[in-house]
Motif scaffolding. Structure first.
Motif, PDB file in Angstrom:
ATOM      1  N   PRO A 115       1.004  -1.223  -0.043  1.00 31.81           N
ATOM      2  CA  PRO A 115      -0.006   0.076   0.049  1.00 31.81           C
ATOM      3  C   PRO A 115       0.694   1.308   0.060  1.00 31.81           C
ATOM      4  CG  PRO A 115      -0.974  -1.623   1.538  1.00 31.81           C
ATOM      5  CD  PRO A 115       0.395  -2.160   0.972  1.00 31.81           C
ATOM      6  N   LEU A 116       1.966   1.336   0.455  1.00 32.03           N
ATOM      7  CA  LEU A 116       3.032   2.433   0.383  1.00 32.03           C
ATOM      8  C   LEU A 116       3.145   3.043  -1.068  1.00 32.03           C
ATOM      9  CD1 LEU A 116       3.523   1.174   3.220  1.00 32.03           C
ATOM     10  CD2 LEU A 116       5.839   2.444   2.987  1.00 32.03           C
ATOM     11  N   PHE A 117       3.325   1.801  -1.858  1.00 33.80           N
ATOM     12  CA  PHE A 117       3.389   1.983  -3.313  1.00 33.80           C
ATOM     13  C   PHE A 117       2.056   2.618  -4.129  1.00 33.80           C
ATOM     14  CE2 PHE A 117       2.522   0.343  -7.605  1.00 33.80           C
ATOM     15  CZ  PHE A 117       3.410   1.195  -8.275  1.00 33.80           C
ATOM     16  N   TYR A 118       0.974   1.942  -3.482  1.00 35.50           N
ATOM     17  CA  TYR A 118      -0.358   2.294  -4.039  1.00 35.50           C
ATOM     18  C   TYR A 118      -0.577   3.944  -3.648  1.00 35.50           C
ATOM     19  CZ  TYR A 118      -1.026  -2.655  -4.181  1.00 35.50           C
ATOM     20  OH  TYR A 118      -0.833  -4.054  -4.342  1.00 35.50           O
ATOM     21  N   THR A 119      -0.574   4.241  -2.387  1.00 38.49           N
ATOM     22  CA  THR A 119      -0.957   5.571  -2.168  1.00 38.49           C
ATOM     23  C   THR A 119       0.117   6.741  -2.620  1.00 38.49           C
ATOM     24  OG1 THR A 119       0.400   5.429  -0.047  1.00 38.49           O
ATOM     25  CG2 THR A 119      -2.079   4.791  -0.047  1.00 38.49           C
ATOM     26  N   SER A 120       1.421   6.339  -2.302  1.00 39.20           N
ATOM     27  CA  SER A 120       2.458   7.228  -3.005  1.00 39.20           C
ATOM     28  C   SER A 120       2.282   7.432  -4.568  1.00 39.20           C
ATOM     29  CB  SER A 120       3.911   6.721  -2.664  1.00 39.20           C
ATOM     30  OG  SER A 120       4.002   6.633  -1.339  1.00 39.20           O
ATOM     31  N   LYS A 121       2.002   6.442  -5.359  1.00 37.55           N
ATOM     32  CA  LYS A 121       1.776   6.639  -6.735  1.00 37.55           C
ATOM     33  C   LYS A 121       0.784   7.768  -6.937  1.00 37.55           C
ATOM     34  CE  LYS A 121       0.914   3.967 -10.742  1.00 37.55           C
ATOM     35  NZ  LYS A 121       1.985   4.402 -11.695  1.00 37.55           N
ATOM     36  N   VAL A 122      -0.241   7.768  -6.123  1.00 39.38           N
ATOM     37  CA  VAL A 122      -1.374   8.918  -6.453  1.00 39.38           C
ATOM     38  C   VAL A 122      -0.963  10.367  -5.805  1.00 39.38           C
ATOM     39  CG1 VAL A 122      -3.428   9.622  -5.898  1.00 39.38           C
ATOM     40  CG2 VAL A 122      -3.049   7.158  -6.295  1.00 39.38           C
ATOM     41  N   VAL A 123      -0.381  10.153  -4.540  1.00 36.28           N
ATOM     42  CA  VAL A 123      -0.052  11.457  -3.866  1.00 36.28           C
ATOM     43  C   VAL A 123       0.986  12.349  -4.387  1.00 36.28           C
ATOM     44  CG1 VAL A 123       0.493  12.290  -1.735  1.00 36.28           C
ATOM     45  CG2 VAL A 123      -1.505  10.543  -1.943  1.00 36.28           C
ATOM     46  N   VAL A 124       2.201  11.291  -4.620  1.00 35.96           N
ATOM     47  CA  VAL A 124       3.542  12.061  -4.961  1.00 35.96           C
ATOM     48  C   VAL A 124       3.469  12.959  -6.333  1.00 35.96           C
ATOM     49  CG1 VAL A 124       5.737  11.676  -6.131  1.00 35.96           C
ATOM     50  CG2 VAL A 124       5.048  10.536  -4.040  1.00 35.96           C
ATOM     51  N   PRO A 125       2.879  13.032  -7.150  1.00 34.11           N
ATOM     52  CA  PRO A 125       2.687  13.885  -8.284  1.00 34.11           C
ATOM     53  C   PRO A 125       2.191  15.260  -7.878  1.00 34.11           C
ATOM     54  CG  PRO A 125       2.092  11.692  -9.407  1.00 34.11           C
ATOM     55  CD  PRO A 125       2.045  11.524  -7.843  1.00 34.11           C
ATOM     56  N   ALA A 126       0.983  15.098  -6.978  1.00 35.13           N
ATOM     57  CA  ALA A 126       0.492  16.312  -6.661  1.00 35.13           C
ATOM     58  C   ALA A 126       1.414  17.092  -5.819  1.00 35.13           C
ATOM     59  CB  ALA A 126      -0.992  15.897  -5.780  1.00 35.13           C
ATOM     60  N   MET A 127       2.044  16.473  -4.765  1.00 41.07           N
ATOM     61  CA  MET A 127       3.160  17.048  -4.097  1.00 41.07           C
ATOM     62  C   MET A 127       4.087  17.679  -4.836  1.00 41.07           C
ATOM     63  SD  MET A 127       3.597  14.160  -0.431  1.00 41.07           S
ATOM     64  CE  MET A 127       2.470  14.534   0.763  1.00 41.07           C
ATOM     65  N   VAL A 128       4.587  17.090  -5.810  1.00 35.43           N
ATOM     66  CA  VAL A 128       5.768  17.418  -6.717  1.00 35.43           C
ATOM     67  C   VAL A 128       5.424  18.837  -7.430  1.00 35.43           C
ATOM     68  CG1 VAL A 128       6.929  16.853  -8.536  1.00 35.43           C
ATOM     69  CG2 VAL A 128       6.813  15.285  -6.957  1.00 35.43           C
ATOM     70  N   SER A 129       4.083  18.747  -7.853  1.00 39.92           N
ATOM     71  CA  SER A 129       3.667  19.939  -8.526  1.00 39.92           C
ATOM     72  C   SER A 129       3.756  21.290  -7.528  1.00 39.92           C
ATOM     73  CB  SER A 129       2.075  19.793  -8.973  1.00 39.92           C
ATOM     74  OG  SER A 129       1.130  19.679  -7.793  1.00 39.92           O
ATOM     75  N   LYS A 130       3.388  20.969  -6.091  1.00 40.07           N
ATOM     76  CA  LYS A 130       3.452  22.306  -5.413  1.00 40.07           C
ATOM     77  C   LYS A 130       4.693  22.225  -4.704  1.00 40.07           C
ATOM     78  CE  LYS A 130       0.792  20.087  -1.554  1.00 40.07           C
ATOM     79  NZ  LYS A 130       1.662  20.481  -0.534  1.00 40.07           N
ATOM     80  N   LYS A 131       5.875  21.245  -4.671  1.00 36.60           N
ATOM     81  CA  LYS A 131       7.034  21.307  -4.125  1.00 36.60           C
ATOM     82  C   LYS A 131       7.104  21.218  -2.734  1.00 36.60           C
ATOM     83  CE  LYS A 131       9.132  21.896  -8.092  1.00 36.60           C
ATOM     84  NZ  LYS A 131      10.173  20.902  -8.938  1.00 36.60           N
ATOM     85  N   SER A 132       5.977  20.478  -2.309  1.00 40.40           N
ATOM     86  CA  SER A 132       6.153  20.329  -0.739  1.00 40.40           C
ATOM     87  C   SER A 132       5.495  19.334  -0.280  1.00 40.40           C
ATOM     88  CB  SER A 132       5.571  21.660   0.050  1.00 40.40           C
ATOM     89  OG  SER A 132       3.984  21.861  -0.371  1.00 40.40           O
ATOM     90  N   GLY A 133       5.554  18.602   0.928  1.00 43.99           N
ATOM     91  CA  GLY A 133       4.631  17.796   1.270  1.00 43.99           C
ATOM     92  C   GLY A 133       5.444  16.881   2.420  1.00 43.99           C
ATOM     93  N   ASN A 134       4.614  15.866   3.171  1.00 43.08           N
ATOM     94  CA  ASN A 134       5.144  15.032   4.039  1.00 43.08           C
ATOM     95  C   ASN A 134       4.549  13.549   3.871  1.00 43.08           C
ATOM     96  OD1 ASN A 134       7.225  15.653   6.553  1.00 43.08           O
ATOM     97  ND2 ASN A 134       6.096  17.606   6.201  1.00 43.08           N
ATOM     98  N   ILE A 135       5.492  12.584   3.801  1.00 42.44           N
ATOM     99  CA  ILE A 135       4.844  11.127   3.663  1.00 42.44           C
ATOM    100  C   ILE A 135       5.599  10.635   5.162  1.00 42.44           C
ATOM    101  CG2 ILE A 135       4.989   9.046   2.459  1.00 42.44           C
ATOM    102  CD1 ILE A 135       5.285  10.652  -0.186  1.00 42.44           C
ATOM    103  N   ILE A 136       4.613  10.180   5.650  1.00 43.98           N
ATOM    104  CA  ILE A 136       5.390   9.440   7.092  1.00 43.98           C
ATOM    105  C   ILE A 136       4.797   8.080   7.065  1.00 43.98           C
ATOM    106  CG2 ILE A 136       5.258   9.607   9.554  1.00 43.98           C
ATOM    107  CD1 ILE A 136       4.445  12.551   9.190  1.00 43.98           C
ATOM    108  N   ASN A 137       5.406   7.114   7.111  1.00 43.45           N
ATOM    109  CA  ASN A 137       5.289   5.725   7.142  1.00 43.45           C
ATOM    110  C   ASN A 137       5.477   5.045   8.562  1.00 43.45           C
ATOM    111  OD1 ASN A 137       5.031   5.749   4.299  1.00 43.45           O
ATOM    112  ND2 ASN A 137       7.351   5.551   4.034  1.00 43.45           N
ATOM    113  N   ILE A 138       4.395   4.524   8.952  1.00 46.14           N
ATOM    114  CA  ILE A 138       4.464   3.742  10.429  1.00 46.14           C
ATOM    115  C   ILE A 138       5.166   2.473  10.341  1.00 46.14           C
ATOM    116  CG2 ILE A 138       3.079   3.004  12.534  1.00 46.14           C
ATOM    117  CD1 ILE A 138       3.368   6.157  11.875  1.00 46.14           C
ATOM    118  N   SER A 139       6.302   2.277  10.735  1.00 47.61           N
ATOM    119  CA  SER A 139       7.001   1.258  10.759  1.00 47.61           C
ATOM    120  C   SER A 139       7.023   0.604  12.085  1.00 47.61           C
ATOM    121  CB  SER A 139       8.542   1.561  10.250  1.00 47.61           C
ATOM    122  OG  SER A 139       9.375   0.186  10.186  1.00 47.61           O
TER     123      SER A 139
END
Length: 243
Positions: A115-139
């Motif tokens: 699921p880290l791949f699935y969620t990031s695949k969607v969210v990352v392009p939007a974060m890249v477009s605004k040059k900011s964002g936080n991804i936090i994975n619970i390990s």
């Protein structure tokens, strides 16, 4: 200024505590769960009423790529942006590797890592477009050192850690931080199989002398969000000194 977050595994435990902490900070939320639809909906309504935020809910199997990707796309459209992604959904299993079925192994990988791949695949392009964002994975601390009788769980969390470090390097030029929290023993339903005596014995092994509270992990999430973007690719141990 609008702040938004997606949180998986949000109906209880660590995910719920994170949702409550972010709601208190004014974040509009998209919350995911597997089966606890009523619990999630009740949480969403409570947070929306108390903090006057928008909360969208999604109930389904996070291991199902079609569900997770489609739901994340819908959440992104409704929220308008995603400032924070918290990949929290997970499962544990205790037992000998030789007693574990292939289906159980596949389920562990499908729930804890893919699921880290699935969620990031969607969210990352939007974060890249605004040059900011936080991804936090619970390990987990077991992703760092491994645990006997939790080989599959340890392997998935080790994968989470490597995913975190690699994606952080990929996204750092865009001002996006990717970090993981390596949790110790947290007082959640994941440890409900332990008897009171076993819990007491385990707490005595932890230098801090107690289990971590979900709310403490939520506070670490807030600390990461508020940290400079230069802090990225880190596996932050929150284990009471256990390892």
């Amino acid at each position: 200024m609008k702040k938004t977050a997606i949180i998986t595994g949000a109906s209880r435990g660590i995910g719920k505590a994170i949702a409550e902490a972010l709601a208190k900070e004014g974040y509009h939320l998209a919350l995911f769960c597997h089966k606890n639809k009523d619990l999630l909906q009740n949480l969403a309504e409570a947070l929306s009423n108390e903090y006057h935020i928008q909360v969208y809910t999604y109930c389904g199997d996070i291991a199902d790529s079609d569900f997770t990707i489609a739901s994340c796309k819908d959440a992104l459209e409704k929220l308008g942006q995603v400032d924070v992604l918290v990949n929290n959904a997970g499962k544990a299993s205790i037992g000998l590797l030789t007693d574990m079925s292939v289906d159980d192994w596949d389920s562990m990988i499908g729930t804890n890592l893919s699921p880290l791949f699935y969620t990031s695949k969607v969210v990352v392009p939007a974060m890249v477009s605004k040059k900011s964002g936080n991804i936090i994975n619970i390990s987990s601390m077991w992703g760092t050192v491994g645990a006997s009788c939790e080989v599959a769980y340890s392997a998935t969390k080790g994968g989470v850690n490597s995913f975190t470090k690699a994606l952080a390097k990929e996204l750092a030029p865009n001002g996006i931080s990717v970090n993981a929290i390596a949790c110790g023993v947290v007082d959640t339903d994941m440890n409900s199989q332990l008897s009171p005596e076993e819990k007491s014995e385990l707490a005595e092994e932890i230098p801090a002398g107690k289990f971590c509270l979900p709310e403490e992990i939520a506070q670490v999430v807030l600390s990461i969000i508020n940290a400079p973007s230069y802090m990225t690719g880190q596996i932050i141990g929150v284990d009471g000194g256990y390892i």
